[in-house]
Design a protein around this motif. Sequence first.
Motif, PDB file in Angstrom:
ATOM      1  N   LEU A  80     -36.240  -4.844  -0.063  1.00  0.00           N
ATOM      2  CA  LEU A  80     -34.861  -4.832  -0.057  1.00  0.00           C
ATOM      3  C   LEU A  80     -34.525  -3.164   0.222  1.00  0.00           C
ATOM      4  CD1 LEU A  80     -32.559  -6.005  -0.164  1.00  0.00           C
ATOM      5  CD2 LEU A  80     -32.591  -5.497  -3.006  1.00  0.00           C
ATOM      6  N   LEU A  81     -35.108  -2.541  -0.884  1.00  0.00           N
ATOM      7  CA  LEU A  81     -34.777  -0.859   0.087  1.00  0.00           C
ATOM      8  C   LEU A  81     -34.879  -0.126   1.403  1.00  0.00           C
ATOM      9  CD1 LEU A  81     -35.328   0.049  -3.763  1.00  0.00           C
ATOM     10  CD2 LEU A  81     -32.770   0.033  -3.109  1.00  0.00           C
ATOM     11  N   VAL A  82     -35.927  -0.949   1.187  1.00  0.00           N
ATOM     12  CA  VAL A  82     -36.877  -0.777   2.992  1.00  0.00           C
ATOM     13  C   VAL A  82     -35.482  -1.023   3.615  1.00  0.00           C
ATOM     14  CG1 VAL A  82     -37.868   0.002   4.633  1.00  0.00           C
ATOM     15  CG2 VAL A  82     -38.959   0.133   2.314  1.00  0.00           C
ATOM     16  N   ALA A  83     -34.960  -2.330   3.530  1.00  0.00           N
ATOM     17  CA  ALA A  83     -33.859  -3.066   4.462  1.00  0.00           C
ATOM     18  C   ALA A  83     -32.508  -2.240   4.535  1.00  0.00           C
ATOM     19  CB  ALA A  83     -34.219  -4.786   4.905  1.00  0.00           C
ATOM     20  N   GLY A  84     -32.487  -2.194   3.260  1.00  0.00           N
ATOM     21  CA  GLY A  84     -31.531  -1.418   3.242  1.00  0.00           C
ATOM     22  C   GLY A  84     -31.119  -0.202   3.864  1.00  0.00           C
ATOM     23  N   GLY A  85     -31.851   0.394   3.453  1.00  0.00           N
ATOM     24  CA  GLY A  85     -32.602   2.533   3.654  1.00  0.00           C
ATOM     25  C   GLY A  85     -32.319   2.217   5.110  1.00  0.00           C
ATOM     26  N   THR A  86     -32.530   1.338   6.168  1.00  0.00           N
ATOM     27  CA  THR A  86     -32.433   1.220   7.793  1.00  0.00           C
ATOM     28  C   THR A  86     -31.311   0.839   7.941  1.00  0.00           C
ATOM     29  OG1 THR A  86     -33.050  -0.801   7.277  1.00  0.00           O
ATOM     30  CG2 THR A  86     -35.075   0.677   8.442  1.00  0.00           C
ATOM     31  N   THR A  87     -30.419   0.342   7.709  1.00  0.00           N
ATOM     32  CA  THR A  87     -29.272   0.007   7.732  1.00  0.00           C
ATOM     33  C   THR A  87     -28.297   0.906   7.355  1.00  0.00           C
ATOM     34  OG1 THR A  87     -29.664  -2.517   7.298  1.00  0.00           O
ATOM     35  CG2 THR A  87     -27.383  -2.216   7.639  1.00  0.00           C
ATOM     36  N   LEU A  88     -28.488   1.912   6.411  1.00  0.00           N
ATOM     37  CA  LEU A  88     -27.813   2.413   5.454  1.00  0.00           C
ATOM     38  C   LEU A  88     -28.035   3.893   7.412  1.00  0.00           C
ATOM     39  CD1 LEU A  88     -25.847   3.104   2.877  1.00  0.00           C
ATOM     40  CD2 LEU A  88     -27.710   4.499   2.440  1.00  0.00           C
ATOM     41  N   SER A  89     -28.358   3.530   7.483  1.00  0.00           N
ATOM     42  CA  SER A  89     -28.977   5.030   8.372  1.00  0.00           C
ATOM     43  C   SER A  89     -28.039   5.043   9.549  1.00  0.00           C
ATOM     44  CB  SER A  89     -30.442   5.482   8.434  1.00  0.00           C
ATOM     45  OG  SER A  89     -30.773   5.035   9.814  1.00  0.00           O
ATOM     46  N   ALA A  90     -28.299   3.311  10.021  1.00  0.00           N
ATOM     47  CA  ALA A  90     -27.196   3.124  11.181  1.00  0.00           C
ATOM     48  C   ALA A  90     -26.470   3.245  10.919  1.00  0.00           C
ATOM     49  CB  ALA A  90     -27.666   1.428  11.136  1.00  0.00           C
TER      50      ALA A  90
END
Lengths: 329, 441
Positions: B130-140
Amino acid sequence: MNELYPLIFVFLMALSMLIYVVLDGYDLGVGILLRRASDAHKDEMIASIGPFWDANETWLVLGVGILLVAFPVAHGVILGGLYLPVAFMLAGLILRGVAFDFRVKAHDDHRVWWNRAFYFGSLLAAFSQGFMLGIYLLGFHYTFASISFAAFIGLCLIAGYSLLGATWLILKSENGLLDRAVLWARGSLWLTGIGIVAVSIATPLVSARIFDKWFALPNFFLLAPIPLLTAALFFICERTLKKMLTGQPHRAWLPFACAVGMFLLAFIGLAYSLFPYLVVDQLTYRDAATAPETLQVMLIGVAITLPAILGYTAYSYRVFWGKSRALSY
Amino acid sequence: MDPLILARIQFATNISFHILFPTITIAMGWLLLFFKLRFRATGDDKWMQAYGFWVKVFALSFALGVVSGITMSFQFGTNWPGYMQKVGNIAGPLLAYEVLSAFFLEATFLGVMLFGRSRVSENVHTAATLLVAGGTTLSAFWILALNSWMQTPAGFEMINGQAHVTSWLAVVFNPSFTYRLPHMLLASGLTASFLMAGVSAYQWLRGDRAPAVLAALRTGVFVAATLIPVQIFIGDAHGLNTLEHQPAKVAAMEGIWQTERGAPALAFALPNEKEHRNDYAVGIPKLAALILTHTPDGEIKGLDEFPDRHPPVAPVFWGFRVMVGTGMAMLAISWLSAWRLRRRGEPGVWLARALVAMTFSGWLATLAGWYVTEIGRQPWLVTGVLLARDAAAATPVPLLGISLGIYLSLYALLILSYVSVVFHMARKHVGTRTIYGELPA
């Protein structure tokens, strides 16, 4: 307070760079040593850095990022002056970063090429970084003498990263690989030491200001602990490695700690020489800093995220503590 | 050669190469989380097998994204020093927040996600995903905020030739951000789902009919079929937003040289920059006016209204057509496949081949779309604030040339390797594979 912001950011930048050099240093070092290892050991070596290398390289993005956003003028001067070595370093980092993943996923016949790419990329990145340091210290002049000096620093940094890598492997590996790692560590220790001495001699010579900073009294005596401690760490490291070779009781973490300590002290010495300049004797961090309002906004972000980053980085190292196991996912 | 053009080609090369991989990982992270959650809910091992395969593709894509991203952090300053000088007060913090809030998060928990399953509890492993998915989206989120701000700047004032922020809320939520962010996230969703569907269809065609392969195939197809109509709707809204804020870009997209009422939608044309007209134009009368103004006789401003301040027409014009054309193909293939999967449970040979052909269609549409929006912003780097030529560095041409040569050859090698390794992995992946026979004829 407005005067304080640039100081905070120059500290943060230095901190990111130091963390980068130590962390990516050991995984670049493992890459450099890869060529000397047997195929079975290669997998074991790469398993020891697998969970960490992505995050390790992010410290470089942070360090260069701070240079870009907090000291934009210096970013242009420094990276403009290092244009080609930077391009080579990036090519090296790209090659090794992807080879890491490709080598286990590609066709078996191609694996040997990705291993070579991993080794060569690590070597190229390490050499370029040392070369950049040399050219940077000499004020971005590309003469025969400065290029030779920079190339020499490049070789020494290869040795330095190999030392970090080998001592990291001593921590993470067992049996056959462990014995090899001890030999590698001994070999690279001496060249690392020579490199540190070379930079220490060269920096005061290129700048009278730096010379005075070190050799005027009482500075000379106040600063004496830096070289003395470095020498002490060098000999502790050497002695521990010798004990390991002869099978006497020893502490496995000691060589890595000594290597990190030597990098830390060299870094402190360099930072002391340069301060307050970002470009040697030309551009100070105050003159290069961006608007205080911008630094303030970023400091809020740093204050919130940096403790979290350090926290979960520590967590990740705890999860993967101890001897590394086979890489599988 | 003109150093400005070389600097732009170099930057475009790097950023084009870079965007390929985040476009996959942003959405793939969420698809992996979906697999993980399905496994936790059903206990069916096929979801973990699908996770096990796709997490490898994710890791490979992520690594390529990381290393090409490092290059970007160097080139902002070396290629466009005027950019930070003029708008650094806005770009700086947005980039810093991206690195601090997203990059470390994704990179660190990726380690736990990939290698930590035997060392942490299932809950922690799910949380890491979840944190990895959230991180990539946050970076977008951060990078799209900055990009949108460059397209439609807001929330600042110019003092002594430097942009100073008056409202961060207005900077981040600038007029085009609320359109561009969902457009990009959906593009990522489509890229990842077509990749998943295409590779799974390839495995299916080769006789690998394991439950995990079918599960990934169904996930890819149904996600794609769901997202594509939403994307067409958002894309249309984004176009209207562009017409309002960047009319010159829309004029280039539609190939409209002189202001006209009831402009046609051109299916084909060769924009002629010299004579300010289109050669060999074929189009549907009044359709562009209808789409953009919602009346058949609506007026659209032509390129001639923006002398010296409009983008080069041909790449924007053709980029737009490639994007829309790919989108239409995505709609057709994903709906046909979804329909067929619902009725028969299997895709059939021809649809499977079509899905394989569409494996990297997301890349094509995403790149084409980015070319439309970025080249369409020219000659501005920041619309109305900073021209690209005023931001460029005085880097000597040989240095630009050598480094461009290094990057180009490296990237060509890596794309080739990436595509071939993804298919190699698909062939090699023999989980609990059930073979019904050899390759269907």
